[in-house]
Write a protein that holds these residues in place. Structure first.
Motif, short mmCIF file in Angstrom:
data_model
loop_
_atom_site.label_atom_id
_atom_site.label_comp_id
_atom_site.label_asym_id
_atom_site.label_seq_id
_atom_site.Cartn_x
_atom_site.Cartn_y
_atom_site.Cartn_z
N GLY B 164 -12.44 5.70 6.01
CA GLY B 164 -11.63 5.33 7.17
C GLY B 164 -11.85 3.91 7.66
O GLY B 164 -11.64 3.61 8.83
N VAL B 165 -12.26 3.02 6.74
CA VAL B 165 -12.47 1.63 7.12
C VAL B 165 -11.18 0.85 6.90
O VAL B 165 -10.37 1.20 6.02
N ARG B 166 -10.94 -0.22 7.71
CA ARG B 166 -9.76 -1.06 7.49
C ARG B 166 -10.03 -1.95 6.29
O ARG B 166 -11.11 -2.52 6.16
N LEU B 167 -9.05 -2.08 5.38
CA LEU B 167 -9.23 -2.90 4.17
C LEU B 167 -8.24 -4.05 4.21
O LEU B 167 -7.08 -3.86 4.55
N SER B 168 -8.68 -5.24 3.86
CA SER B 168 -7.75 -6.36 3.79
C SER B 168 -8.04 -7.22 2.57
O SER B 168 -9.07 -7.07 1.91
N ARG B 169 -7.11 -8.11 2.29
CA ARG B 169 -7.19 -8.97 1.11
C ARG B 169 -6.82 -10.36 1.61
O ARG B 169 -6.03 -10.49 2.56
N LEU B 170 -7.33 -11.42 1.03
CA LEU B 170 -6.95 -12.77 1.44
C LEU B 170 -5.45 -12.95 1.22
O LEU B 170 -4.87 -12.39 0.29
N ALA B 171 -4.80 -13.77 2.08
CA ALA B 171 -3.37 -14.03 1.93
C ALA B 171 -3.11 -14.85 0.66
O ALA B 171 -3.89 -15.72 0.30
N TYR B 172 -2.01 -14.52 -0.02
CA TYR B 172 -1.58 -15.33 -1.17
C TYR B 172 -0.52 -16.30 -0.69
O TYR B 172 0.28 -15.99 0.18
N GLY B 173 -0.45 -17.46 -1.30
CA GLY B 173 0.61 -18.38 -0.94
C GLY B 173 0.37 -19.75 -1.54
O GLY B 173 -0.53 -19.92 -2.36
N VAL B 174 1.18 -20.71 -1.08
CA VAL B 174 1.01 -22.06 -1.63
C VAL B 174 -0.22 -22.69 -0.98
O VAL B 174 -0.46 -22.51 0.20
N PRO B 175 -1.03 -23.41 -1.77
CA PRO B 175 -2.22 -24.03 -1.20
C PRO B 175 -1.86 -25.18 -0.28
O PRO B 175 -0.86 -25.88 -0.51
N MET B 176 -2.63 -25.38 0.79
CA MET B 176 -2.39 -26.46 1.73
C MET B 176 -2.50 -27.81 1.02
O MET B 176 -3.40 -28.01 0.21
N GLY B 177 -1.62 -28.74 1.36
CA GLY B 177 -1.72 -30.09 0.82
C GLY B 177 -1.21 -30.24 -0.59
O GLY B 177 -1.24 -31.32 -1.16
N GLY B 178 -0.75 -29.13 -1.20
CA GLY B 178 -0.23 -29.22 -2.56
C GLY B 178 1.24 -29.58 -2.56
O GLY B 178 1.88 -29.66 -1.50
N GLU B 179 1.81 -29.81 -3.73
CA GLU B 179 3.24 -30.06 -3.81
C GLU B 179 3.88 -28.87 -4.52
O GLU B 179 3.37 -28.43 -5.56
N LEU B 180 4.98 -28.38 -3.96
CA LEU B 180 5.62 -27.18 -4.50
C LEU B 180 5.91 -27.30 -5.98
O LEU B 180 5.76 -26.34 -6.74
#
Lengths: 201, 201
Positions: B164-180
């Motif tokens: 019954g513990v809350r589970l989370s995962r780091l957010a995925y996405g574009v890295p800060m300061g990068g170029e798309l």
């Protein structure tokens, strides 16, 4: 936060290695602690042993754990030729190039008055007695083609000239396999001045 | 010709270090023998000491020479939050980023059946008892965003879900300061699917 004091100390100690900055030291420490403790222990033991036992060859001053190195012990080298180099690495490079069958003398550096490195630090007394007493016919001054290397070669030449030995220096010129476009001006003008008759072989 | 046997052995031993090939090993050996014997001796002693004394923290399994690491000893961290990472280096990166004030659990790797690395090697039993017994409210699964890291996170999530513990995962996405332009497709589509309402702050 940082790693534990002992791990931080290990990372700092690894930075005595040339070319190892903080990031590389961390990667190395983690690798040894996490994945290769046996290899790390072996490295620590061999390093301690080598620093304890490796000294200078009594004849040529190259690095060796023996009193006299294998090359000086060899009976298949020409005693009449003596090649003077700045470091064991230079000696190895010449050996690996092949062709030279004489002896060596290793300076472990070059004259550098500002750093307090004088003739006695390079073993030049020992070099002179060897030339005077052991029938050396030619001394090849293979110090580096740098200002300090040249100065050291000139100093040694002046010291040995009284002993009637033949003195030579490695040829200067364009390196094999290079492109002229990328050769520096000093080397190029040396190569022009030292140009040789063309032979079609 | 090569260097003396002991020097060759030193060069070979240095190659246990990651990223060190034959040329670098030679340069390192020559540097230590010719220019920094004291530093080399210190390195040998610290390395031996660290490999002898650095083990795993009894609570979080990070690398430390103490029985319990400084972070686990600290009374200023939130016991309700537990962040699971693959390595002490990952833990350090999160600490250096700042902001997280909970505890850690270090796996020292990820599940890898082909290499014979199973749940017991990662200390997952200890992780489960800790979650069951110590009032952990949220477990942040910060394993690497790789196939193995994801699989390990899924395994742990399945194991802990009964508690019954809350589970989370780091957010995925574009890295800060990068170029798309240079972000890989997988990351980009994750970032699209996880898009957030725009806030002008």
């Amino acid at each position: 936060m940082s790693f534990s004091p002992l791990i931080e100390k290990l990372m700092e100690s690894l930075r005595v290695l040339p070319g190892v900055g903080p990031k590389t030291a961390q990667r190395m420490a983690m690798h040894l602690l996490e994945r290769d403790r046996d290899g790390g222990r072996r490295l620590a033991a061999v390093l301690e042993d080598a620093l304890e036992r490796v000294g200078y060859c009594r004849r040529c001053r190259t690095l060796t754990e023996d009193e006299v190195c294998a090359l000086c012990e060899s009976t298949r080298r020409d005693d009449g030729l003596l090649c003077v180099v700045e470091s064991p690495a230079d000696q190895l490079a010449i050996e690996e190039a092949g062709g030279y069958r004489g002896r060596y003398f290793v300076l472990h550096g070059h004259l550098s008055p500002l750093d307090g490195i004088g003739p006695e630090d390079l073993g030049l007394d020992a070099l002179e007695s060897r030339v005077a007493e052991e029938g050396v016919e030619e001394v090849i001054l293979a110090t580096n083609p740098t200002v300090e290397g040249e100065a050291t070669a000139h100093y040694i030449a002046a010291q040995l000239t009284a002993h009637g030995v033949r003195l030579s220096r490695l040829a200067y010129g364009v390196p094999m396999g290079g492109e002229l476009e990328y050769v520096d001006g000093g080397t190029l003008s040396r190569a022009f001045n030292g140009r040789l008759p063309f032979r079609g072989d």
